[in-house]
Motif scaffolding. Sequence first.
Motif, PDB file in Angstrom:
ATOM      1  N   ARG A 314       0.607  -1.407  -0.495  1.00 53.10           N
ATOM      2  CA  ARG A 314      -0.358  -0.534  -0.233  1.00 53.10           C
ATOM      3  C   ARG A 314       1.017   1.487   0.491  1.00 53.10           C
ATOM      4  N   SER A 315       0.462   2.471  -1.185  1.00 50.64           N
ATOM      5  CA  SER A 315       1.145   3.357  -0.888  1.00 50.64           C
ATOM      6  C   SER A 315       0.567   4.301  -1.922  1.00 50.64           C
ATOM      7  N   ASP A 316       0.062   5.744  -0.196  1.00 51.55           N
ATOM      8  CA  ASP A 316      -0.580   6.828  -1.186  1.00 51.55           C
ATOM      9  C   ASP A 316      -1.905   6.147  -1.593  1.00 51.55           C
ATOM     10  N   GLY A 317      -2.903   5.287  -1.054  1.00 48.09           N
ATOM     11  CA  GLY A 317      -4.151   4.960  -1.144  1.00 48.09           C
ATOM     12  C   GLY A 317      -3.941   4.308  -2.692  1.00 48.09           C
ATOM     13  N   GLY A 318      -2.466   3.735  -3.296  1.00 47.90           N
ATOM     14  CA  GLY A 318      -2.569   2.891  -4.730  1.00 47.90           C
ATOM     15  C   GLY A 318      -2.060   1.636  -3.635  1.00 47.90           C
ATOM     16  N   TYR A 319      -1.081   1.014  -4.896  1.00 50.73           N
ATOM     17  CA  TYR A 319      -0.341   0.558  -5.133  1.00 50.73           C
ATOM     18  C   TYR A 319       1.490   0.359  -5.641  1.00 50.73           C
ATOM     19  N   VAL A 320       2.313  -0.282  -4.533  1.00 47.31           N
ATOM     20  CA  VAL A 320       3.570  -0.277  -5.115  1.00 47.31           C
ATOM     21  C   VAL A 320       4.075  -1.241  -5.340  1.00 47.31           C
ATOM     22  N   LEU A 321       4.419  -1.990  -6.630  1.00 47.61           N
ATOM     23  CA  LEU A 321       4.678  -3.333  -7.015  1.00 47.61           C
ATOM     24  C   LEU A 321       6.504  -3.262  -7.810  1.00 47.61           C
TER      25      LEU A 321
END
Length: 553
Positions: A314-321
């Motif tokens: 999770r990051s800033d309301g989104g996702y990081v891959l």
Amino acid sequence: MVAAEPAAAGGLLQVQLPAPRARRGNVPRPPPVHREPRPRPGDRRGRPARAPRRGPPRRLRHRPCPPAAAPRPHPGRGARRLGAGAVGRAAGDDRHQSPGAGGPDDRRGRRVIALAAPPGWRGGPGAAPLDGRLPDPPHAAGRSRPAHRREDLAAPHPQLHVAVQSLSPKGEPAVALTDEARNAIADEAWGVAEKIKPSAASLDANRAYPGDHLDALAGAGLAGLLIPPEHGGKGGELTSLALACEAVGWADGSTGLVHLLPLCGSATIGAKATPEQAEAWLVPAASGDSLATLAFSERATGAHFYMPEIKAERSDGGYVLNGKKSFVTSGGHADLYPVLVNASGGEGLDVLVIQGNDEGVSFTGAWEGIGMTGNSSIEMVLDGVQIPADRIVGAEGDGQELVFNVVAPTFLIGLAAVNVGIAQAALDDTIQHVKTRKNAGGVLAELPTVQTEIAEMTIAVEEARALVMTAARAADAGDPAALPLVMQSKIGATETAIDVTGRAMEACGGLAYSKRLDIERYWRDGRAGSVMAPTNEVLKQWVGKLQTGLPLF
């Protein structure tokens, strides 16, 4: 002890050996005396006749039978969770378990896959059963219904909607196509296949990506084969998918594979797409303006693509891959990449859609396989890729359901059909070659050994095609026996491609080993399917577990 005595002059030395000890077993026994048996009255062989028993007859011991007990589920066969459902046993006779009979934990002998309940159904103890029942499998058409199948008890299991439902938007049941609509799709596919087949050898020799072939398929509307009509597609199902993929595989195995993966990608998105996602992703994919391909495999997971190591953070309301995906078909050519990752919220899997131009996305390597050379199955590198929250397919944790309810049946049926097409192409070219190739004053087709080879190849292709179509129709009908059939179709078709192309090499001789004939290309392409995940060995283990009532995992 040996005793020696001095001998007389000119005599020999006298040696006296000790007498042997008498040991048990060495004592000589007198020879046996042969005596003729004396016959006795009442018996031919000389045995005495048994006298009749006197007195009252014996009484047999009778043990009281225990009272009849209600059937109990087999111990140790609890359900193993697969997303929102389970794989196990349910319904011992040929009936479907009703929702009020205790749910999927009532194990009575029938193999089912339970992944999603129909919309609007509210289960639980005492819930009313659904109206209607599942149709009979295709192989039962025309046969009388067994007497033990009672119509009043044949209500369908609420979770036996496997493949049809998953190919429809928002989880709504799909409307089956008519035979006329399926035949029209097959005719369109074969029309395109005949046009692109002449250029297949050139693409193979140059290891070129089949972009022109994909454009031709999109021009016939086949890019949107599994996309609903309201989004510009044909609204096809697994049966029409099998018909189309066989035609494309017959023309070119590489094109068949490259065409199949975008169909799987659009089906995955369409299974749970929001209206905004459908408008942005499915409409362009149906017209061929956008290409969506799967990015599920990873180097560390091998054939078990459903067990990724990459996790969404999770990051800033989104996702990081972050991580790498391997064997991404159409890597660098597609526009959308549904990626399978571990869910950020805990257990479960997520499907996130990556766009090819997202920052941090890159592709490395080149496809160097011996077959399927017109392909770009390469590695995708994800370096801190930011994914907005609205690019998740469905809800968090829906990834496992999408894998087994959408991707698995679509990919397995489609790949099986592509391999049937490869085998059919090898058979067609072999027949054409032996009919014209001169041999000792005649042609090869006049040789009995070649005739036998052609017959066995024909039978193998027809058997593989029948298995694929039976599995596709069973899955479209929601038959609970569809799951092992779908697995068997991939095993049978890919092994048939290996067998038939090998026979074609033998029947056509040395020319088949050269580039002068397409047989060697079929031989190379036909060996790819068996090792594609899930591999044939993994599928055979799954089929064995399903047949014996064991959980898949």
